[in-house]
Design a protein around this motif. Structure first.
Motif, mmCIF file in Angstrom:
data_model
loop_
_atom_site.group_PDB
_atom_site.id
_atom_site.type_symbol
_atom_site.label_atom_id
_atom_site.label_comp_id
_atom_site.label_asym_id
_atom_site.label_seq_id
_atom_site.Cartn_x
_atom_site.Cartn_y
_atom_site.Cartn_z
ATOM 1 N N GLN A 51 0.815 -1.206 0.000
ATOM 2 C CA GLN A 51 0.000 0.000 0.000
ATOM 3 C C GLN A 51 0.851 1.259 0.000
ATOM 4 O OE1 GLN A 51 -2.046 -0.772 3.640
ATOM 5 N NE2 GLN A 51 -3.809 -1.691 2.653
ATOM 6 N N HIS A 52 2.090 1.149 0.442
ATOM 7 C CA HIS A 52 2.927 2.332 0.635
ATOM 8 C C HIS A 52 4.120 2.247 -0.301
ATOM 9 C CE1 HIS A 52 4.379 5.807 2.781
ATOM 10 N NE2 HIS A 52 5.562 5.228 2.922
ATOM 11 N N ARG A 53 4.004 2.884 -1.453
ATOM 12 C CA ARG A 53 5.044 2.780 -2.472
ATOM 13 C C ARG A 53 5.735 4.109 -2.748
ATOM 14 N NH1 ARG A 53 6.534 -2.263 -3.549
ATOM 15 N NH2 ARG A 53 4.824 -3.659 -3.956
ATOM 16 N N GLU A 54 5.601 5.101 -1.872
ATOM 17 C CA GLU A 54 6.258 6.376 -2.100
ATOM 18 C C GLU A 54 7.773 6.187 -2.024
ATOM 19 O OE1 GLU A 54 4.868 9.464 0.458
ATOM 20 O OE2 GLU A 54 2.800 8.795 0.288
ATOM 21 N N PRO A 55 8.520 6.810 -2.940
ATOM 22 C CA PRO A 55 9.975 6.678 -2.872
ATOM 23 C C PRO A 55 10.521 7.368 -1.630
ATOM 24 C CG PRO A 55 9.334 8.246 -4.566
ATOM 25 C CD PRO A 55 8.073 7.623 -4.052
ATOM 26 N N ASP A 56 11.479 6.754 -1.025
ATOM 27 C CA ASP A 56 12.084 7.300 0.182
ATOM 28 C C ASP A 56 13.310 8.107 -0.237
ATOM 29 O OD1 ASP A 56 13.332 7.844 2.576
ATOM 30 O OD2 ASP A 56 12.943 5.876 3.424
ATOM 31 N N GLN A 57 13.156 9.418 -0.263
ATOM 32 C CA GLN A 57 14.213 10.286 -0.771
ATOM 33 C C GLN A 57 15.484 10.195 0.072
ATOM 34 O OE1 GLN A 57 13.117 14.385 -1.042
ATOM 35 N NE2 GLN A 57 14.836 14.911 -2.360
ATOM 36 N N GLN A 58 15.335 10.069 1.384
ATOM 37 C CA GLN A 58 16.514 9.997 2.240
ATOM 38 C C GLN A 58 17.322 8.734 1.949
ATOM 39 O OE1 GLN A 58 15.710 10.341 6.410
ATOM 40 N NE2 GLN A 58 17.851 10.284 6.994
ATOM 41 N N ASN A 59 16.645 7.602 1.769
ATOM 42 C CA ASN A 59 17.361 6.366 1.445
ATOM 43 C C ASN A 59 18.005 6.453 0.075
ATOM 44 O OD1 ASN A 59 16.864 5.088 3.854
ATOM 45 N ND2 ASN A 59 15.086 3.956 3.117
ATOM 46 N N THR A 60 17.321 7.079 -0.874
ATOM 47 C CA THR A 60 17.887 7.243 -2.206
ATOM 48 C C THR A 60 19.155 8.075 -2.147
ATOM 49 O OG1 THR A 60 15.689 7.090 -3.176
ATOM 50 C CG2 THR A 60 17.419 8.031 -4.555
ATOM 51 N N MET A 61 19.119 9.179 -1.412
ATOM 52 C CA MET A 61 20.285 10.044 -1.281
ATOM 53 C C MET A 61 21.431 9.296 -0.596
ATOM 54 S SD MET A 61 19.582 12.902 -2.707
ATOM 55 C CE MET A 61 20.721 14.085 -2.037
ATOM 56 N N SER A 63 21.976 6.072 -0.658
ATOM 57 C CA SER A 63 22.507 5.106 -1.608
ATOM 58 C C SER A 63 23.457 5.778 -2.584
ATOM 59 C CB SER A 63 21.369 4.426 -2.380
ATOM 60 O OG SER A 63 20.570 3.670 -1.508
ATOM 61 N N VAL A 64 23.080 6.957 -3.079
ATOM 62 C CA VAL A 64 23.939 7.711 -3.989
ATOM 63 C C VAL A 64 25.240 8.075 -3.287
ATOM 64 C CG1 VAL A 64 24.163 9.899 -5.244
ATOM 65 C CG2 VAL A 64 22.024 8.597 -5.374
ATOM 66 N N GLU A 65 25.129 8.542 -2.052
ATOM 67 C CA GLU A 65 26.317 8.917 -1.284
ATOM 68 C C GLU A 65 27.237 7.711 -1.084
ATOM 69 O OE1 GLU A 65 27.433 10.650 3.162
ATOM 70 O OE2 GLU A 65 25.343 10.523 2.540
ATOM 71 N N ASN A 66 26.661 6.570 -0.750
ATOM 72 C CA ASN A 66 27.467 5.368 -0.536
ATOM 73 C C ASN A 66 28.171 4.923 -1.812
ATOM 74 O OD1 ASN A 66 26.886 5.223 2.186
ATOM 75 N ND2 ASN A 66 25.173 3.803 1.919
ATOM 76 N N ARG A 67 27.495 5.044 -2.947
ATOM 77 C CA ARG A 67 28.126 4.685 -4.221
ATOM 78 C C ARG A 67 29.293 5.621 -4.528
ATOM 79 N NH1 ARG A 67 22.730 3.536 -5.985
ATOM 80 N NH2 ARG A 67 22.581 5.625 -6.887
ATOM 81 N N MET A 68 29.127 6.912 -4.228
ATOM 82 C CA MET A 68 30.195 7.885 -4.478
ATOM 83 C C MET A 68 31.397 7.615 -3.578
ATOM 84 S SD MET A 68 27.876 11.311 -4.934
ATOM 85 C CE MET A 68 29.251 12.430 -4.911
ATOM 86 N N ILE A 69 31.153 7.240 -2.321
ATOM 87 C CA ILE A 69 32.239 6.957 -1.382
ATOM 88 C C ILE A 69 32.967 5.674 -1.804
ATOM 89 C CG2 ILE A 69 32.769 6.275 0.993
ATOM 90 C CD1 ILE A 69 30.464 8.104 1.872
ATOM 91 N N GLY A 70 32.232 4.698 -2.313
ATOM 92 C CA GLY A 70 32.801 3.408 -2.679
ATOM 93 C C GLY A 70 33.703 3.460 -3.888
ATOM 94 N N ASP A 71 33.580 4.468 -4.699
ATOM 95 C CA ASP A 71 34.414 4.556 -5.917
ATOM 96 C C ASP A 71 35.819 5.003 -5.639
ATOM 97 O OD1 ASP A 71 32.362 3.666 -7.426
ATOM 98 O OD2 ASP A 71 31.662 5.647 -8.031
#
Length: 71
Positions: A51-61, A63-71
């Motif tokens: 029932q609750h499919r709104e994107p979670d902006q904080q988790n998305t951000m 994830s992006v931050e973690n990908r940038m740190i991992g590179d």
């Protein structure tokens, strides 16, 4: 509900007795609530993931931050 502040105890037997009394009160209230509500569906008040499919902006951000740190 009884005011038990004046007779607080650490006696296990007294605590167990008080718990059983509370459980009995809860059971009576639950039975009353069910008898009054009839056959209405039970709703826990929480949205299920379906029932609750709104994107979670904080988790998305994050994830992006973690990908940038991992590179």
């Amino acid at each position: 509900m009884d005011n038990n502040n004046s007779n607080l105890t650490n006696d296990p037997q007294e605590l167990l007795k008080a718990k059983h009394k509370q459980d009995q009160h809860k059971t009576q209230f639950t039975n009353f609530a069910r008898s009054v509500s009839g056959n209405t569906p039970v709703d826990s008040g929480q949205a299920t993931p379906e029932q609750h499919r709104e994107p979670d902006q904080q988790n998305t951000m994050k994830s992006v931050e973690n990908r940038m740190i991992g590179d």
